[in-house]
Write an enzyme that holds these catalytic residues in place. Structure first.
Site, PDB file in Angstrom:
ATOM      1  N   ARG A  68       0.824  -1.212   0.000  1.00 36.48           N
ATOM      2  CA  ARG A  68       0.000   0.000   0.000  1.00 36.48           C
ATOM      3  C   ARG A  68       0.863   1.270   0.000  1.00 36.48           C
ATOM      4  NH1 ARG A  68      -3.866   0.029  -2.331  1.00 36.48           N
ATOM      5  NH2 ARG A  68      -4.744   1.881  -1.347  1.00 36.48           N
ATOM      6  N   SER A 106       4.785   6.962  12.230  1.00 41.22           N
ATOM      7  CA  SER A 106       3.566   6.323  11.725  1.00 41.22           C
ATOM      8  C   SER A 106       2.609   7.384  11.202  1.00 41.22           C
ATOM      9  CB  SER A 106       2.874   5.536  12.840  1.00 41.22           C
ATOM     10  OG  SER A 106       2.258   6.424  13.763  1.00 41.22           O
ATOM     11  N   CYS A 107       1.594   6.940  10.454  1.00 43.80           N
ATOM     12  CA  CYS A 107       0.594   7.879   9.933  1.00 43.80           C
ATOM     13  C   CYS A 107      -0.117   8.589  11.079  1.00 43.80           C
ATOM     14  CB  CYS A 107      -0.405   7.145   9.050  1.00 43.80           C
ATOM     15  SG  CYS A 107      -1.165   5.689   9.811  1.00 43.80           S
ATOM     16  N   THR A 155      -1.684   1.150  20.038  1.00 38.92           N
ATOM     17  CA  THR A 155      -0.904   1.987  19.123  1.00 38.92           C
ATOM     18  C   THR A 155       0.175   2.702  19.921  1.00 38.92           C
ATOM     19  OG1 THR A 155      -0.912   3.912  17.643  1.00 38.92           O
ATOM     20  CG2 THR A 155      -2.615   3.868  19.336  1.00 38.92           C
ATOM     21  N   GLY A 156       1.339   2.793  19.332  1.00 38.62           N
ATOM     22  CA  GLY A 156       2.433   3.508  19.988  1.00 38.62           C
ATOM     23  C   GLY A 156       2.506   4.963  19.553  1.00 38.62           C
ATOM     24  N   ARG A 185      -9.904  -0.139  15.385  1.00 39.05           N
ATOM     25  CA  ARG A 185      -9.901  -0.429  13.954  1.00 39.05           C
ATOM     26  C   ARG A 185     -11.358  -0.575  13.504  1.00 39.05           C
ATOM     27  NH1 ARG A 185      -4.985  -1.929  11.468  1.00 39.05           N
ATOM     28  NH2 ARG A 185      -3.386  -0.745  12.582  1.00 39.05           N
ATOM     29  N   ASN A 244      -4.684   8.168   6.067  1.00 35.68           N
ATOM     30  CA  ASN A 244      -3.546   7.426   6.615  1.00 35.68           C
ATOM     31  C   ASN A 244      -2.659   6.813   5.531  1.00 35.68           C
ATOM     32  OD1 ASN A 244      -6.318   5.935   7.107  1.00 35.68           O
ATOM     33  ND2 ASN A 244      -4.854   4.320   6.570  1.00 35.68           N
TER      34      ASN A 244
END
Length: 340
Positions: A16, A156-157, A216-217, A239, A321
């Protein structure tokens, strides 16, 4: 740089993010995509996967076709294709690649990513959080990049969405502490139907018909790119069954009292100033699909947020994202090249 003055990049992993970074690169005139490595996809299948995208639509800028088993043509532009499993075997140097976009999701630490340097690349940008590579969020801390850093992470996004917003709030009003929730679209690691997922049992449940709590970090990672917020933020994720676009809910306690209107004004001012193109601002009645293809990292939704008091407020910010994040990967490379 090439003779045309463009920055030469290669992409490892045509998933992706890899494919969308390629799209972003091909839409810009300061970047030259010269090579792609993916051991699991043939050149004709690469062409198909690049051309047709269920979320971002068909590629229409120019025709994409296979020249031969090792070359793709994007219009007249030839891009070399490799199929190496081990990064150190990829001959980036032969094609003149300077910057490698490491988007397999596998080689995310410095030691593993360094294998690309052996193949002739000069720098590596990891498109995921890294346990040991320095993380940069464009608009927040990219000015701290030093030319001697060979391997970096684009974070990350979600960190790219949260950090610009948190920076504005902390700079203007001070953050005592905060909690973040990201309502996050499905990603490739999830399952279409219930299946095994030993490390995350909930994550193994069907992505298309569940709201799945997840870790999530991203919030803690903000403390790495904004040291003033280290230890002040944490968060979790849900999610949800949407294909793309996610939304951050940041709830914070402020040091300096401020009305919601004052907070909105501060964010709007920054979105039109130093953070233009990174942080957006909207007062429209938007929903998630309105942000598909938005190349900004974070778009503050003024109508969705709410204040309980002058010291306690919930802020809402959208992000594509996939596309927004891929745009920042290229922006980070351009910034790195400007420091040489």
């Amino acid at each position: 740089m090439s003779s045309t003055g463009k920055i030469k990049i290669g992409i490892n992993g045509f998933g992706r993010i890899g494919r969308l970074v390629a799209r972003v690169a091909l839409l810009r005139d300061d970047i030259e995509l010269v090579a792609v490595n993916d051991p699991f996809i043939s050149t004709d299948y690469m062409t198909y996967m690049f051309k047709y995208d269920s979320v971002h639509g068909q590629w229409k800028k120019h025709e994409v076709k296979v020249k031969d088993s090792n070359t793709l043509l994007f219009g007249e532009k030839a891009v070399t294709v490799f199929g190496c499993r081990n990064p150190e075997e990829i001959p980036w140097g032969e094609t003149g690649v300077e910057y490698v976009v490491e988007s397999t999701g596998v080689f995310t630490d410095k030691e593993k990513a360094a294998a690309h340097i052996k193949g002739g690349a000069k720098k590596v940008v990891i498109t995921a959080p890294s346990k040991d590579a320095p993380m940069f969020v464009v608009g927040v801390n990219e000015h701290e990049y030093k030319p001697d850093l060979a391997i970096v992470s684009n974070a990350s996004c979600t960190t790219n969405c949260l950090a610009p917003l948190a920076k504005v709030i902390n700079d203007r009003f001070g953050i005592v502490e905060g909690l973040m929730t990201t309502v996050h679209s499905i990603t490739a690691t999830q399952k279409t139907v219930d299946g095994p997922s030993n490390k995350d049992w909930r994550g193994g449940r069907g992505a298309g018909f569940n709201i799945i709590p997840s870790s999530t970090g991203a919030a803690k990672a903000v403390g790495k790119v904004l040291p003033a917020l280290n230890g002040k933020l944490t968060g979790m994720a849900f999610r949800v069954p949407t294909p793309d676009v996610s939304v951050v809910d940041l709830t914070v306690r402020l040091e300096k009292p401020a009305s919601y209107d004052e907070i909105k004004a501060a964010i709007k001012e920054e979105s039109e100033g130093k953070l233009k193109g990174i942080l957006g601002y909207t007062e429209d009645d938007v929903v998630s699909t309105d942000f598909i293809g938005d190349n900004r990292s974070s778009i503050f939704d003024a109508k969705a947020g709410i204040a309980l008091s002058d010291n306690f407020v919930k802020l809402v910010s959208w992000y594509d994202n996939e596309w927004g994040y891929s745009s920042r990967v290229i922006d980070l490379i351009v910034h790195m090249a400007s420091t040489v």
